[in-house]
Design a protein around this motif. Structure first.
Motif, PDB file in Angstrom:
ATOM      1  N   ALA A 110      42.043  41.968  29.916  1.00 15.10           N
ATOM      2  CA  ALA A 110      42.815  42.851  30.799  1.00 15.10           C
ATOM      3  C   ALA A 110      42.268  43.240  31.932  1.00 15.10           C
ATOM      4  O   ALA A 110      42.408  43.512  32.386  1.00 15.10           O
ATOM      5  CB  ALA A 110      44.234  42.983  30.276  1.00 15.10           C
ATOM      6  N   LEU A 111      41.047  44.618  31.198  1.00 17.69           N
ATOM      7  CA  LEU A 111      40.471  45.487  32.353  1.00 17.69           C
ATOM      8  C   LEU A 111      39.255  44.522  33.040  1.00 17.69           C
ATOM      9  O   LEU A 111      38.990  44.885  34.016  1.00 17.69           O
ATOM     10  CB  LEU A 111      39.620  46.192  31.345  1.00 17.69           C
ATOM     11  N   GLY A 112      38.922  43.253  32.791  1.00 17.83           N
ATOM     12  CA  GLY A 112      37.807  42.138  33.511  1.00 17.83           C
ATOM     13  C   GLY A 112      38.042  42.368  34.776  1.00 17.83           C
ATOM     14  O   GLY A 112      37.279  42.475  36.120  1.00 17.83           O
ATOM     15  N   PRO A 113      39.165  41.809  35.371  1.00 19.04           N
ATOM     16  CA  PRO A 113      39.218  42.374  37.107  1.00 19.04           C
ATOM     17  C   PRO A 113      39.769  43.281  37.480  1.00 19.04           C
ATOM     18  O   PRO A 113      39.104  43.643  38.403  1.00 19.04           O
ATOM     19  CB  PRO A 113      41.217  41.212  36.239  1.00 19.04           C
ATOM     20  N   GLN A 114      40.345  44.594  36.703  1.00 14.84           N
ATOM     21  CA  GLN A 114      39.614  45.462  37.250  1.00 14.84           C
ATOM     22  C   GLN A 114      38.637  46.017  37.375  1.00 14.84           C
ATOM     23  O   GLN A 114      38.723  46.820  38.370  1.00 14.84           O
ATOM     24  CB  GLN A 114      40.978  45.953  36.395  1.00 14.84           C
ATOM     25  N   LEU A 115      37.476  46.363  36.284  1.00 14.50           N
ATOM     26  CA  LEU A 115      36.762  46.597  36.421  1.00 14.50           C
ATOM     27  C   LEU A 115      35.821  44.910  37.327  1.00 14.50           C
ATOM     28  O   LEU A 115      34.879  45.859  38.433  1.00 14.50           O
ATOM     29  CB  LEU A 115      35.588  45.476  34.503  1.00 14.50           C
ATOM     30  N   ALA A 116      36.032  44.040  37.874  1.00 17.87           N
ATOM     31  CA  ALA A 116      35.109  44.002  39.071  1.00 17.87           C
ATOM     32  C   ALA A 116      35.918  44.056  40.035  1.00 17.87           C
ATOM     33  O   ALA A 116      34.810  43.934  41.064  1.00 17.87           O
ATOM     34  CB  ALA A 116      35.694  41.575  38.600  1.00 17.87           C
ATOM     35  N   HIS A 117      37.139  44.982  39.943  1.00 18.51           N
ATOM     36  CA  HIS A 117      37.455  45.298  41.581  1.00 18.51           C
ATOM     37  C   HIS A 117      36.747  46.054  41.979  1.00 18.51           C
ATOM     38  O   HIS A 117      36.495  46.363  42.986  1.00 18.51           O
ATOM     39  CB  HIS A 117      39.231  45.420  41.388  1.00 18.51           C
ATOM     40  N   GLU A 118      36.748  47.379  40.967  1.00 20.23           N
ATOM     41  CA  GLU A 118      36.215  48.518  41.368  1.00 20.23           C
ATOM     42  C   GLU A 118      34.519  48.638  41.420  1.00 20.23           C
ATOM     43  O   GLU A 118      34.233  49.582  42.681  1.00 20.23           O
ATOM     44  CB  GLU A 118      36.228  49.300  39.943  1.00 20.23           C
ATOM     45  N   PHE A 119      33.809  47.566  40.981  1.00 18.77           N
ATOM     46  CA  PHE A 119      32.335  46.898  41.533  1.00 18.77           C
ATOM     47  C   PHE A 119      32.767  46.318  42.828  1.00 18.77           C
ATOM     48  O   PHE A 119      31.952  46.642  43.826  1.00 18.77           O
ATOM     49  CB  PHE A 119      32.112  46.649  40.589  1.00 18.77           C
TER      50      PHE A 119
END
Length: 370
Positions: A110-119
């Protein structure tokens, strides 16, 4: 045609994988393990986000990699409500559902979309997810159970399952995935067995809920009556049983280990218990393959085996001997998860696939008579 640059991010329970692609060429790949005591410092999953992000940035800095020219950041999907397969743009709604694990499954994916968004926000790029674990393309016949109002759902290794089928279609069958039928398995720490009919994963098992074969850390399917009796006699509660589905079942419950190599070493040295566990797991996989072949009415172009345990030749031989009467068995040891995320994004950028929008509504919400 431009060779697009894609950074893929796959947060796991004890590791974070990151890879940089230019077209179909992998320029960089790392899998960093996290100590349990390090992750234990975070009380909730969202609190891990800065730690995971900084870990990735440190790795890339050490490798001398700049993110300024990355076109797309792709995160492993997780926490989302059921969706059809495909590539999705990261939106505010998707981020909200990932942060709150709207599907009830708390997993670092679930952290995947959040990390992609931040970058993506930092470097002015796009953010996407590809075939998240919540892909649900079940045919209607696969949804019904014998309890009114209780319907089947699936949680599978959809990303690797679909990419394995896509690659086999292109490289072996010389056809499109949408023109083929397969039984596709992912055999690793968790085991997924699925039926693919002309580009749709029409049946499979809810491996988070306890369906399918026994796996190193998962109990697999078990009689409800047996489970209720086990709970009564052992004093275990619902929370304990949920752990048996994903963390404390299978090899772990029997002999206290989750390492398939250690188990097979024990079996080779004469440990009858270890041998029986290993062979029973394979037997259950074979039965599930047969079940999925029946779901395809026997029209099966191939049985495809992927995942870490497929490196074991004994496993491949046993499944081939048992199931090759259905269709040819092909082994793809390891997994294509990082490649699959990059390939999905590139298909969208090149116009070969439409970018989908996450609606936040389950792809199926009941029969029309309800």
């Amino acid at each position: 045609m431009k060779a697009y640059k894609v950074l893929t991010i796959n947060p796991g329970s004890t590791s974070t994988k990151v890879a940089l692609f230019e077209g179909d060429q992998c320029l960089y790949s790392r899998n960093v393990s996290h100590e349990a005591n390090e992750l234990g410092k975070f009380k909730t999953l969202p609190e891990q986000l800065p730690y995971r992000r900084d870990t990735i940035l440190k790795l890339l800095k050490e490798a001398g990699i700049s993110l300024e020219d990355v076109d797309v950041f792709v995160g492993r999907g997780g926490g989302l409500l059921a969706v059809e397969g495909g590539t999705y743009g990261v939106t505010d709604l998707m981020l909200e559902h990932a942060r709150t694990c709207a599907n009830g499954v708390i997993h670092p994916a679930a952290l995947g979309p959040q990390l992609a968004h931040e970058f993506a926000e930092t470097y002015g790029a796009k953010a996407m997810v590809v075939n998240p674990p919540d892909v649900d393309e079940l045919q209607e016949l696969a949804r019904m159970t014998g309890i009114k109002g209780v319907y089947r759902i699936i949680h599978l290794h959809a990303l690797n399952l679909k990419e394995t089928a896509i690659r086999h279609s292109r490289n072996v069958m010389d056809r499109a995935y949408e023109e083929c039928n397969y039984v596709v398995c992912h055999i690793g720490g968790g085991i997924s067995v699925s039926a693919h009919c002309r580009g749709k994963m029409i049946d499979g098992y809810d491996i988070v809920g306890g369906e399918g074969p026994m796996a190193p850390t998962r109990c697999g399917s078990i009689s409800v009556a047996n489970l209720l009796e086990y709970m009564e006699t052992s004093g275990l509660g619902v929370a304990d049983v949920r752990k048996l589905c994903t963390r404390t079942g299978g090899f772990v419950n029997h002999v206290g280990i989750s390492d398939a190599i250690e188990l097979t070493d024990r079996a080779a040295s004469g440990d009858r218990y270890a041998e029986m566990l290993w062979d029973s797991m394979i037997y259950q996989i074979e039965k599930c393959i047969g079940s999925m072949a029946a779901a395809l009415h026997g029209q099966v172009d191939g049985i495809l085996l992927g995942g870490g345990m497929v490196h074991n030749q004994d496993l491949v031989k046993q499944i081939t001997d048992a199931c090759s009467f259905i269709a040819p068995v092909t082994a793809y040891p390891g997994e294509f998860e990082m490649e699959a995320m990059a390939a999905g994004a590139i298909r969208v950028l090149e116009g070969g696939e439409e970018l989908k929008t996450y609606t936040g509504k389950p792809v199926w919400d009941g029969f029309d008579w309800e």
